[in-house]
Motif scaffolding. Structure first.
Motif, PDB file in Angstrom:
ATOM      1  N   ASP A 102       1.045  -5.983  13.072  1.00  0.00           N
ATOM      2  CA  ASP A 102       0.654  -4.690  13.639  1.00  0.00           C
ATOM      3  C   ASP A 102       0.111  -3.766  12.549  1.00  0.00           C
ATOM      4  OD1 ASP A 102       1.430  -5.240  16.312  1.00  0.00           O
ATOM      5  OD2 ASP A 102       3.521  -4.903  15.761  1.00  0.00           O
ATOM      6  N   LEU A 103      -0.997  -3.095  12.857  1.00  0.00           N
ATOM      7  CA  LEU A 103      -1.640  -2.189  11.906  1.00  0.00           C
ATOM      8  C   LEU A 103      -1.221  -0.744  12.176  1.00  0.00           C
ATOM      9  CD1 LEU A 103      -5.253  -3.705  11.866  1.00  0.00           C
ATOM     10  CD2 LEU A 103      -3.356  -4.172  10.300  1.00  0.00           C
ATOM     11  N   THR A 104      -0.759  -0.068  11.115  1.00  0.00           N
ATOM     12  CA  THR A 104      -0.310   1.311  11.268  1.00  0.00           C
ATOM     13  C   THR A 104      -0.273   1.980   9.898  1.00  0.00           C
ATOM     14  OG1 THR A 104       1.443   2.737  12.163  1.00  0.00           O
ATOM     15  CG2 THR A 104       2.143   0.714  11.067  1.00  0.00           C
ATOM     16  N   ARG A 105       0.189   3.240   9.862  1.00  0.00           N
ATOM     17  CA  ARG A 105       0.436   3.983   8.632  1.00  0.00           C
ATOM     18  C   ARG A 105       1.867   4.499   8.645  1.00  0.00           C
ATOM     19  NH1 ARG A 105      -4.821   5.680  10.035  1.00  0.00           N
ATOM     20  NH2 ARG A 105      -6.370   5.477   8.361  1.00  0.00           N
ATOM     21  N   LEU A 106       2.435   4.737   7.482  1.00  0.00           N
ATOM     22  CA  LEU A 106       3.753   5.351   7.363  1.00  0.00           C
ATOM     23  C   LEU A 106       3.612   6.748   6.766  1.00  0.00           C
ATOM     24  CD1 LEU A 106       5.944   2.414   5.980  1.00  0.00           C
ATOM     25  CD2 LEU A 106       5.708   3.175   8.356  1.00  0.00           C
ATOM     26  N   ARG A 107       4.370   7.683   7.329  1.00  0.00           N
ATOM     27  CA  ARG A 107       4.396   9.059   6.830  1.00  0.00           C
ATOM     28  C   ARG A 107       5.809   9.393   6.381  1.00  0.00           C
ATOM     29  NH1 ARG A 107      -0.982  10.248   6.282  1.00  0.00           N
ATOM     30  NH2 ARG A 107      -2.128   9.854   8.220  1.00  0.00           N
ATOM     31  N   ILE A 108       5.942   9.941   5.183  1.00  0.00           N
ATOM     32  CA  ILE A 108       7.266  10.191   4.624  1.00  0.00           C
ATOM     33  C   ILE A 108       7.714  11.643   4.765  1.00  0.00           C
ATOM     34  CG2 ILE A 108       6.539  10.758   2.267  1.00  0.00           C
ATOM     35  CD1 ILE A 108       8.863   8.975   1.299  1.00  0.00           C
ATOM     36  N   GLU A 109       6.808  12.551   5.123  1.00  0.00           N
ATOM     37  CA  GLU A 109       7.173  13.964   5.226  1.00  0.00           C
ATOM     38  C   GLU A 109       8.190  14.161   6.360  1.00  0.00           C
ATOM     39  OE1 GLU A 109       3.167  13.102   3.847  1.00  0.00           O
ATOM     40  OE2 GLU A 109       4.058  12.879   5.854  1.00  0.00           O
ATOM     41  N   PRO A 110       9.233  14.987   6.153  1.00  0.00           N
ATOM     42  CA  PRO A 110      10.199  15.266   7.215  1.00  0.00           C
ATOM     43  C   PRO A 110       9.519  15.850   8.448  1.00  0.00           C
ATOM     44  CG  PRO A 110      11.025  16.050   5.108  1.00  0.00           C
ATOM     45  CD  PRO A 110       9.583  15.664   4.894  1.00  0.00           C
ATOM     46  N   MET A 149       6.122   6.225  11.591  1.00  0.00           N
ATOM     47  CA  MET A 149       4.969   5.346  11.688  1.00  0.00           C
ATOM     48  C   MET A 149       4.041   5.852  12.778  1.00  0.00           C
ATOM     49  SD  MET A 149       6.645   1.984  13.582  1.00  0.00           S
ATOM     50  CE  MET A 149       5.109   1.399  14.343  1.00  0.00           C
ATOM     51  N   GLU A 150       2.749   5.681  12.573  1.00  0.00           N
ATOM     52  CA  GLU A 150       1.776   6.053  13.595  1.00  0.00           C
ATOM     53  C   GLU A 150       1.750   5.004  14.695  1.00  0.00           C
ATOM     54  OE1 GLU A 150      -2.011   6.669  11.788  1.00  0.00           O
ATOM     55  OE2 GLU A 150      -1.378   8.482  10.721  1.00  0.00           O
ATOM     56  N   SER A 151       1.187   5.371  15.824  1.00  0.00           N
ATOM     57  CA  SER A 151       1.000   4.392  16.897  1.00  0.00           C
ATOM     58  C   SER A 151       0.203   3.207  16.364  1.00  0.00           C
ATOM     59  CB  SER A 151       0.257   5.023  18.081  1.00  0.00           C
ATOM     60  OG  SER A 151       1.009   6.086  18.632  1.00  0.00           O
ATOM     61  N   ILE A 152       0.513   2.023  16.859  1.00  0.00           N
ATOM     62  CA  ILE A 152      -0.186   0.820  16.411  1.00  0.00           C
ATOM     63  C   ILE A 152      -1.666   0.932  16.779  1.00  0.00           C
ATOM     64  CG2 ILE A 152      -0.351  -1.690  16.647  1.00  0.00           C
ATOM     65  CD1 ILE A 152       2.161  -0.615  15.187  1.00  0.00           C
ATOM     66  N   LEU A 180       0.838  -1.200   0.000  1.00  0.00           N
ATOM     67  CA  LEU A 180       0.000   0.000   0.000  1.00  0.00           C
ATOM     68  C   LEU A 180       0.872   1.248   0.000  1.00  0.00           C
ATOM     69  CD1 LEU A 180      -2.667  -1.088   2.667  1.00  0.00           C
ATOM     70  CD2 LEU A 180      -2.870  -1.165   0.171  1.00  0.00           C
ATOM     71  N   PRO A 181       0.377   2.365  -0.509  1.00  0.00           N
ATOM     72  CA  PRO A 181       1.169   3.607  -0.537  1.00  0.00           C
ATOM     73  C   PRO A 181       1.274   4.243   0.844  1.00  0.00           C
ATOM     74  CG  PRO A 181      -1.029   3.988  -1.418  1.00  0.00           C
ATOM     75  CD  PRO A 181      -0.932   2.514  -1.188  1.00  0.00           C
ATOM     76  N   TYR A 182       2.202   5.200   0.947  1.00  0.00           N
ATOM     77  CA  TYR A 182       2.335   5.964   2.191  1.00  0.00           C
ATOM     78  C   TYR A 182       0.992   6.584   2.571  1.00  0.00           C
ATOM     79  CZ  TYR A 182       7.437   5.681   1.786  1.00  0.00           C
ATOM     80  OH  TYR A 182       8.733   5.232   1.711  1.00  0.00           O
ATOM     81  N   GLY A 183       0.697   6.563   3.868  1.00  0.00           N
ATOM     82  CA  GLY A 183      -0.530   7.166   4.369  1.00  0.00           C
ATOM     83  C   GLY A 183      -1.695   6.212   4.487  1.00  0.00           C
ATOM     84  N   GLU A 184      -1.585   5.018   3.867  1.00  0.00           N
ATOM     85  CA  GLU A 184      -2.667   4.033   3.939  1.00  0.00           C
ATOM     86  C   GLU A 184      -2.487   3.149   5.164  1.00  0.00           C
ATOM     87  OE1 GLU A 184      -5.381   3.476   1.878  1.00  0.00           O
ATOM     88  OE2 GLU A 184      -4.867   5.429   1.006  1.00  0.00           O
ATOM     89  N   LEU A 185      -3.608   2.799   5.797  1.00  0.00           N
ATOM     90  CA  LEU A 185      -3.585   1.910   6.962  1.00  0.00           C
ATOM     91  C   LEU A 185      -3.445   0.463   6.501  1.00  0.00           C
ATOM     92  CD1 LEU A 185      -3.963   1.480  10.053  1.00  0.00           C
ATOM     93  CD2 LEU A 185      -6.422   1.243   9.588  1.00  0.00           C
ATOM     94  N   GLY A 186      -2.502  -0.255   7.109  1.00  0.00           N
ATOM     95  CA  GLY A 186      -2.318  -1.654   6.769  1.00  0.00           C
ATOM     96  C   GLY A 186      -1.360  -2.319   7.745  1.00  0.00           C
ATOM     97  N   GLU A 187      -0.935  -3.520   7.375  1.00  0.00           N
ATOM     98  CA  GLU A 187      -0.042  -4.290   8.245  1.00  0.00           C
ATOM     99  C   GLU A 187       1.408  -3.905   7.982  1.00  0.00           C
ATOM    100  OE1 GLU A 187       1.250  -8.957   9.159  1.00  0.00           O
ATOM    101  OE2 GLU A 187      -0.418  -8.515   7.801  1.00  0.00           O
ATOM    102  N   LEU A 188       2.141  -3.682   9.052  1.00  0.00           N
ATOM    103  CA  LEU A 188       3.550  -3.317   8.959  1.00  0.00           C
ATOM    104  C   LEU A 188       4.397  -4.555   8.649  1.00  0.00           C
ATOM    105  CD1 LEU A 188       5.801  -1.151   9.320  1.00  0.00           C
ATOM    106  CD2 LEU A 188       5.841  -1.791  11.754  1.00  0.00           C
ATOM    107  N   VAL A 189       5.212  -4.450   7.613  1.00  0.00           N
ATOM    108  CA  VAL A 189       6.154  -5.503   7.225  1.00  0.00           C
ATOM    109  C   VAL A 189       7.558  -4.916   7.300  1.00  0.00           C
ATOM    110  CG1 VAL A 189       6.960  -6.954   5.312  1.00  0.00           C
ATOM    111  CG2 VAL A 189       4.509  -6.726   5.760  1.00  0.00           C
ATOM    112  N   LEU A 190       8.474  -5.628   7.931  1.00  0.00           N
ATOM    113  CA  LEU A 190       9.829  -5.112   8.118  1.00  0.00           C
ATOM    114  C   LEU A 190      10.869  -6.111   7.624  1.00  0.00           C
ATOM    115  CD1 LEU A 190       9.388  -3.682  11.721  1.00  0.00           C
ATOM    116  CD2 LEU A 190       9.738  -2.325   9.656  1.00  0.00           C
TER     117      LEU A 190
END
Length: 432
Positions: free
Chosen positions: A301-309, A319-322, A274-284
């Motif tokens: 764990d379900l979260t979102r990723l934000r790329i803005e500095p 990453m947002e709180s789980i 999924l693109p940045y900003g979408e809620l989904g499962e974190l894969v590392l």
């Protein structure tokens, strides 16, 4: 202030570093880990197939069960004479999930934890009261080594012994507290019962809290009760332990150390990225780990990723709180538990059925676990003493195998409500 300049690298420089480290890791696992070589060969992938970061989506996922299936050292890419530390967590069959560290891995762990303490404003002038448990779990020692890396004084208080911890916090004048948020509130509650004001009678200025879910409300309560800055940390032993990400003073997400752990967000149903900003499962994916490199680990764990500095100056993805789980895992006082693990322990006991229900609740600020289990209707005993013995034995087995304290209640046959669909194994009454 940042601990390492890489935390403020331009995006292009971060991505170049990630690709180089990813490709090196893929060559490592393909050559040295039979599990990954077989998985790659099965789908016709070689390390040379991955030429861009986007190509990572072609690689297979790794799941927790894969670590269990390769117990104890089947996923290690080094010989045991290179392993300097072993940690583990509980396992479904009583055998733990095992993780190993080389000297290089310990350096990486110390590095990311030094970043964590720097995010919280902790320096060599501070005294850190570490109330995470020491032992096979990664929490206590992970924080311990990180505090030493920044030069802070570390108090290895570990868990439990609340009254003694209150004494140590006051007498040793700790300025930073590390523990679960629920234990922080429990400490405050006990301190108040002893006549202390957490905001006035202690010297704390900051805390780093994690290992369990926490809402904004709980985070505010901890910060307000102690009069400190609240910093949220995220980590998991399969990748390193604590130190995967942590929040700064801006409290606008957790800075993820993506130069060591490459993050993706996927749709938990179909596995698509999924693109940045979408809620989904974190894969590392660990891209610097030597002893136990992990490729595309599904955290659940379900979260979102934000790329803005961030306004703090760091450019690492946040990453947002789980917000929840993609599976049925429970987190109880910092310990991860799956119903299947509990079921396995129950199955070893005579006279019990596999009709059970796990009830999670709160006692004060701490989690409390009850497990209701129906006895077999053919069990031939009216002895209260025998039933008490069985209860105590089961509680002991749960502690030994899963590291959890649970109150087992043996109930009559057919007394647990049945469902027309999937059995309701977990009832979570906690209000975070």
């Amino acid at each position: 202030m940042v601990w390492n300049d890489v935390e403020a690298y331009p995006r292009e420089k971060i991505q170049a570093l990630q690709l180089s480290r990813l490709q090196e890791t893929l060559r490592r696992v393909y050559e040295l880990v039979p599990f990954y070589r077989a998985k790659f060969d099965e789908i016709g992938i070689t390390p040379d197939s991955i030429q861009t970061l986007q190509d990572i989506s072609r690689l297979p996922f790794t799941k927790k069960q894969d670590l269990r299936n390769n117990y104890p050292f089947g996923l290690f890419s080094v010989s045991m004479d290179e392993v300097v530390r072993i940690h583990s967590s509980s396992g479904t069959t009583g055998k733990p999930t095992v993780v190993g560290y080389t000297k290089h891995d310990m350096e990486v762990w110390g590095e990311v934890m030094a970043r964590t303490f720097t995010l919280a404003g902790v320096t060599a002038k501070d005294v850190v009261h570490n109330a995470y448990g020491y032992g096979l779990f990664t929490g206590g020692l992970g924080f311990h080594d990180g505090a030493q890396r920044v030069g802070a004084t570390i108090i290895p208080a570990s868990g439990g012994f609340t009254n003694r911890q209150i004494m140590l916090l006051r007498d040793f004048k700790a300025t930073a507290l590390t523990c679960t948020p629920s234990f922080a509130m429990h400490l405050a509650e006990v301190a108040k019962s002893e006549g202390f004001d957490p905001r006035k009678d202690f010297h704390l200025k900051a805390g780093i809290f994690g290992a369990e879910p926490s809402s904004e409300g709980l985070q505010r309560a901890v910060a307000d009760t102690w009069g400190i800055a609240y910093h949220e940390i995220y980590g998991l032993s399969e990748l390193i332990g604590p130190g995967v990400s942590c929040s700064c003073e801006q409290r606008n997400g957790l800075h993820l150390n993506e130069d060591h752990f490459y993050p993706e967000i996927i749709d938990p149903k179909n596995g698509e990225v999924l693109p940045y900003g979408e809620l989904g499962e974190l894969v590392l994916t660990s891209i610097t780990k030597q002893a136990l490199p992990i490729i595309r680990y599904r955290t659940g764990d379900l979260t979102r990723l934000r790329i803005e500095p961030c306004r703090c100056g760091r450019t690492l993805v946040r990453m947002e709180s789980i917000t929840g789980r993609a599976d049925d895992m429970l987190i109880v006082n910092g310990v991860n538990i799956f119903p299947s693990q509990v079921e396995h322990v129950i199955a070893q006991a005579e006279g019990l059925t596999l009709n059970y229900q796990i009830i999670a609740d709160k006692k004060g600020y701490l989690d409390r676990l009850e497990i209701h289990i129906e006895v077999d209707e053919n069990i031939m005993t009216d002895s209260v003493g025998e039933m008490e013995r069985l209860k105590r034995q089961l509680e002991k087995e749960l502690l030994n195998h899963l590291y959890i304290n649970a109150d087992v209640k043996l109930v009559e046959p057919r007394s647990i409500e049945r469902s027309m669909g999937k059995a309701v194994r977990v009832v979570d009454k906690r209000k975070i």
